[in-house]
Write an enzyme that holds these catalytic residues in place. Structure first.
Site, PDB file in Angstrom:
ATOM      1  N   CYS A  28       0.744  -1.110   0.019  1.00 29.37           N
ATOM      2  CA  CYS A  28      -0.125   0.115   0.051  1.00 29.37           C
ATOM      3  C   CYS A  28       0.910   1.092  -0.023  1.00 29.37           C
ATOM      4  O   CYS A  28       2.046   1.036   0.404  1.00 29.37           O
ATOM      5  CB  CYS A  28      -0.984   0.168   1.380  1.00 29.37           C
ATOM      6  N   ARG A  74       2.643   0.253  -5.634  1.00 26.57           N
ATOM      7  CA  ARG A  74       2.805  -0.301  -4.143  1.00 26.57           C
ATOM      8  C   ARG A  74       1.398  -1.250  -4.000  1.00 26.57           C
ATOM      9  O   ARG A  74       1.246  -1.849  -2.878  1.00 26.57           O
ATOM     10  CB  ARG A  74       2.826   0.689  -2.992  1.00 26.57           C
ATOM     11  N   TRP A  86      -3.064  -2.372  -1.326  1.00 27.01           N
ATOM     12  CA  TRP A  86      -2.813  -3.997  -1.747  1.00 27.01           C
ATOM     13  C   TRP A  86      -3.307  -4.758  -0.807  1.00 27.01           C
ATOM     14  O   TRP A  86      -2.780  -4.916   0.470  1.00 27.01           O
ATOM     15  CB  TRP A  86      -1.358  -4.251  -2.082  1.00 27.01           C
ATOM     16  N   ASN A  95      -0.016   1.676   6.144  1.00 28.21           N
ATOM     17  CA  ASN A  95       0.791   0.640   5.332  1.00 28.21           C
ATOM     18  C   ASN A  95       1.604  -0.115   6.076  1.00 28.21           C
ATOM     19  O   ASN A  95       2.180   0.230   7.132  1.00 28.21           O
ATOM     20  CB  ASN A  95       1.498   1.363   4.101  1.00 28.21           C
ATOM     21  N   GLY A  96       1.129  -1.556   6.011  1.00 29.98           N
ATOM     22  CA  GLY A  96       2.027  -2.456   6.726  1.00 29.98           C
ATOM     23  C   GLY A  96       1.022  -3.625   7.459  1.00 29.98           C
ATOM     24  O   GLY A  96      -0.143  -3.850   6.699  1.00 29.98           O
ATOM     25  N   GLU A 137      14.020 -16.478 -14.767  1.00 32.88           N
ATOM     26  CA  GLU A 137      13.609 -15.089 -15.002  1.00 32.88           C
ATOM     27  C   GLU A 137      12.630 -14.810 -15.907  1.00 32.88           C
ATOM     28  O   GLU A 137      11.861 -14.061 -16.144  1.00 32.88           O
ATOM     29  CB  GLU A 137      14.731 -13.994 -14.930  1.00 32.88           C
ATOM     30  N   LYS A 193       8.836 -13.496 -15.788  1.00 33.03           N
ATOM     31  CA  LYS A 193       8.327 -12.575 -16.648  1.00 33.03           C
ATOM     32  C   LYS A 193       6.898 -12.992 -17.159  1.00 33.03           C
ATOM     33  O   LYS A 193       6.066 -12.221 -17.200  1.00 33.03           O
ATOM     34  CB  LYS A 193       9.169 -11.953 -17.622  1.00 33.03           C
ATOM     35  N   GLU A 246       3.997 -13.685 -14.774  1.00 30.51           N
ATOM     36  CA  GLU A 246       3.227 -12.568 -13.956  1.00 30.51           C
ATOM     37  C   GLU A 246       2.731 -11.496 -14.697  1.00 30.51           C
ATOM     38  O   GLU A 246       1.597 -10.885 -14.325  1.00 30.51           O
ATOM     39  CB  GLU A 246       4.449 -11.859 -13.157  1.00 30.51           C
ATOM     40  N   HIS A 293      14.476 -36.246 -16.969  1.00 34.35           N
ATOM     41  CA  HIS A 293      14.148 -36.745 -15.333  1.00 34.35           C
ATOM     42  C   HIS A 293      12.664 -36.533 -15.228  1.00 34.35           C
ATOM     43  O   HIS A 293      12.468 -36.523 -13.970  1.00 34.35           O
ATOM     44  CB  HIS A 293      15.066 -36.269 -14.485  1.00 34.35           C
ATOM     45  N   LYS A 342       4.354  -3.625  -6.868  1.00 29.90           N
ATOM     46  CA  LYS A 342       5.879  -3.514  -7.063  1.00 29.90           C
ATOM     47  C   LYS A 342       6.605  -3.890  -6.047  1.00 29.90           C
ATOM     48  O   LYS A 342       7.796  -4.240  -6.007  1.00 29.90           O
ATOM     49  CB  LYS A 342       5.958  -1.896  -7.502  1.00 29.90           C
TER      50      LYS A 342
HETATM   51  C1  F6R Z   1       9.180  -9.448 -10.670  1.00 32.40           C
HETATM   52  C2  F6R Z   1       9.578  -8.886  -9.631  1.00 32.40           C
HETATM   53  C3  F6R Z   1       9.634  -9.216  -8.159  1.00 32.40           C
HETATM   54  C4  F6R Z   1      10.396  -8.404  -7.397  1.00 32.40           C
HETATM   55  C5  F6R Z   1      10.681  -8.887  -5.921  1.00 32.40           C
HETATM   56  C6  F6R Z   1      11.613  -8.416  -5.109  1.00 32.40           C
HETATM   57  O1  F6R Z   1       9.253  -9.073 -11.899  1.00 32.40           O
HETATM   58  O2  F6R Z   1       9.574  -7.671  -9.753  1.00 32.40           O
HETATM   59  O3  F6R Z   1       9.727 -10.623  -8.050  1.00 32.40           O
HETATM   60  O4  F6R Z   1      11.610  -8.891  -7.958  1.00 32.40           O
HETATM   61  O5  F6R Z   1       9.224  -8.678  -5.329  1.00 32.40           O
HETATM   62  O6  F6R Z   1      11.663  -7.076  -5.028  1.00 32.40           O
HETATM   63  P1  F6R Z   1      12.824  -6.194  -4.942  1.00 32.40           P
HETATM   64  O7  F6R Z   1      13.708  -6.416  -5.824  1.00 32.40           O
HETATM   65  O8  F6R Z   1      12.233  -4.668  -4.852  1.00 32.40           O
HETATM   66  O9  F6R Z   1      13.365  -6.535  -3.613  1.00 32.40           O
END
Ligand code: F6R
Length: 607
Positions: free
Chosen positions: A2, A27, A74, A99-100, A481, A485, A488, A504, A602
């Protein structure tokens, strides 16, 4: 997670608060709300969905006010709904945004219900409003906040207004980010300076346990013992252009195409003609690196993948073993810390709750030192680590991390070289890597040209519900990775495997309904990888291969996409680019909200 924001001004604050919420949608974005003081009452508007829905309500109701708080959510406790959206209120007197996470919410809720408070939501945040109300005496909101927060366990950034004061916000912080933005005839509070970028460049970061009273022409901060304290004002020029999409359709697209520049920014002032420069991780870091015998990486998500790539480099360049752990798992283990282990966190935001908690946990253990690779200079992680290297990627707004990842990889190469240098290891290799890194921005630029070929394969992948990603060696974390991508932002289930593991088990999945994306760079494992891909071909699999030597391999079903020739150490960074582009175009094709995919945020500031 949030984002919270508050403003006390001599002008109307409604628009400013909404603008700030838009900047903080990374957020969380499942609901939003605002409370505006209007002399004899407080107007509260809340809406399910993104900040735009709240903005539409504001346009309809046109409330005017010089004092207000707002929130983008969120969901943690309680599903996304208007009733669960903030601000929460107590007796039409106290309004708060939070937030928290409040860990002792059950006990506190029971206590407040027993004293007659009625709850209108399923959140853990509403109790904060009632608790402040419960402690509210002699018109003193600050004192009520200080007494209430003493009872809270967990993490919080809170902003509150009360009906009796049309000129002040009261705020409190513990383990969730919160700052004051200092303006002219107006002051603000927010979770992130980005939210206030168009309003001020002067920020005061609160510390854990702080509370503060914020008025339009003054602010006063109190520490955990309620003693008035001075905290430094930090001047930050946050480029507002970096928080707009410019000519691009999405932030993610913009951030993918910014990578030549972001890589160049990471390298700036860090490389000499033949080697990495000394002390780029801060004064005294070379001495620590000379004593480093092992590395413990801790991170989450994409940043964790960066650590997994880094492991290969540290073994080869610095000749030291590395362990890589999910922050959410590490913090609940009792790790055995071997002598000379450097603890390294990797994080874009520097506010990820699990990573931050892991760092705090590690501080009590016998690590040689703590170091973070982080994109946000003002973040808690950066402030609490002994040494830091900023990735300098600039603000990353798209929820799916792109330029943050590639700049983390560049930073990890710099770290591996710095450790090797402090231990007099592999000077010729370091010289070769220096040269490769200098060529990196141009090489990324060239790899962006795969865009056209990728657009052609997009429709075939976008219609499927599953995908398999294959790579070997250092390219295995890169395909992990790539799979992350794709899932998500396109909501296609994607799994990554080291290609040698296929036989396997996962080979059983192969038929013409599952696209298989593989990375086939020129290296010692190319032949082995090609044999693995032949096994897939023999079972009718559709292959999408990114590689440098099509002559070695023919594809019956699928496509081969040629990559520019690239050198060994930067190759994992270069091969990341087409996988980001692929995920982006597949998500565009499926019409998802790819800058803000469902259920995500994010910056994950809750456990
Ligand atoms: C995926 C993504 C997340 C962040 C994860 C850690 O695209 O962005 O998996 O990598 O939430 O976030 P940070 O790097 O901010 O600690």
């Amino acid at each position: 997670m949030c984002g919270i924001i508050g403003a006390a001004s001599s002008r109307n604050v409604g628009k400013l608060l909404i603008q700030g919420l838009h900047k903080m949608e990374y957020r969380g974005y499942d609901s939003a709300g605002i409370a505006l003081h209007q002399k004899d009452h407080v107007t509260r508007l809340r809406a399910l969905g993104k900040v735009q829905a709240l903005e539409d309500l504001m346009i309809e109701h046109k409330p005017k006010s010089k004092l207000g708080i707002a929130h983008t959510r969120w969901a943690t406790h309680g599903k996304p709904s208007e009733a669960n959206a903030h601000p929460h209120a107590s007796n039409e007197q106290i309004y708060i945004v939070h937030n928290g996470i409040i860990e002792n919410y059950k006990e506190l809720t029971k206590k407040l219900k027993d004293s007659g408070y009625q709850f209108a939501s399923q959140t853990d945040s509403e109790l904060i409003a009632h608790l402040i109300h419960h402690h509210y005496k002699n018109n003193d909101l600050l004192c009520a906040m200080q007494s209430a927060t003493k009872e809270l366990e967990g993490a919080y950034a809170i902003a509150a207004v009360d009906l009796n004061h049309k000129d002040q916000l009261v705020i409190a912080r513990y383990k969730s980010p919160l700052l004051i933005g200092v303006g002219i005839e107006e002051n603000f509070a927010a979770s992130d300076p980005l939210a206030l970028a168009q309003l001020t460049s002067n920020f005061v970061f609160l510390e854990d346990g702080d509370t503060a009273v914020v008025k339009k022409d003054s602010y006063e901060i109190f520490d955990a013992k309620s003693k008035s304290v001075n905290r430094d004002v930090t001047h930050l020029d946050i480029e507002t252009s970096s928080v707009t999409k410019g000519e691009f359709s999405h932030f993610m697209e913009k951030e993918i195409f910014e990578q030549p520049q972001s890589a160049s920014n990471t390298l700036e002032s860090r490389l000499g003609s033949n080697d990495v420069l000394d002390n780029i991780f801060g004064l005294g870091s070379s001495e620590i690196f000379a004593k480093t015998k092992r590395i413990q990486f801790v991170a989450c998500g994409t940043s964790l993948h960066a650590g997994k790539v880094g492991r290969f480099w540290f073994e080869e360049i610095a000749g030291i073993p590395c362990y890589v752990d999910f922050a959410s798992e590490y913090r609940y283990r009792n790790p055995l810390v071997e002598d000379g282990t450097l603890f390294v966190t990797i994080s874009q935001s520097g506010e990820t709750a699990d990573t931050l908690a892991a760092l705090r946990y590690a501080r009590d253990k016998d690590y040689l030192s703590t170091l973070s690779i982080c994109n946000v200079p003002t973040s808690s992680l950066a402030r609490e680590s002994d040494h830091v290297l900023f990735t300098n990627a600039g603000p990353e707004i798209g929820v799916a991390s792109t330029k943050a990842f590639t700049t983390q990889l560049v930073s990890l190469l710099l770290l591996a070289m710095s450790i090797a240098k402090s231990q007099d290891k592999n000077p010729i290799m370091r010289e070769a890597i220096t040269k490769e890194l200098k060529d990196l921005p141009a090489a990324i630029d060239e790899s962006l040209d795969t865009k056209t070929a990728i657009q052609k394969i997009t429709p075939a992948i976008a219609e499927k519900n599953n995908a398999l990603f294959l790579g070997r060696g250092i390219f295995f974390p890169i395909v992990q990775e790539g799979a992350l991508k794709l899932k998500e932002i396109s909501y296609i289930h994607a799994e990554a495997y080291p290609a040698g593991e296929l036989k396997h088990g996962p080979l059983a999945l192969v038929d013409d309904s599952i696209p298989i994306v593989a990375l086939s760079p020129e290296n010692d494992l190319t032949e082995k990888l090609i044999s693995n891909l032949e096994e897939v071909k023999a079972r009718g699999g559709t292959l999408y291969v990114f590689g440098e030597g099509q002559d070695q391999f023919t594809i019956d079903s699928g496509s081969y996409i040629g990559m520019p020739k690239c050198n060994k150490f930067i190759a994992p960074i270069i091969y990341t680019i087409p996988l980001q582009i692929l995920a982006y175009y597949v998500a565009c094709h499926r019409g998802t909200d790819l800058d803000q995919p469902r259920n995500l945020a994010k910056s994950v500031t809750v456990e």
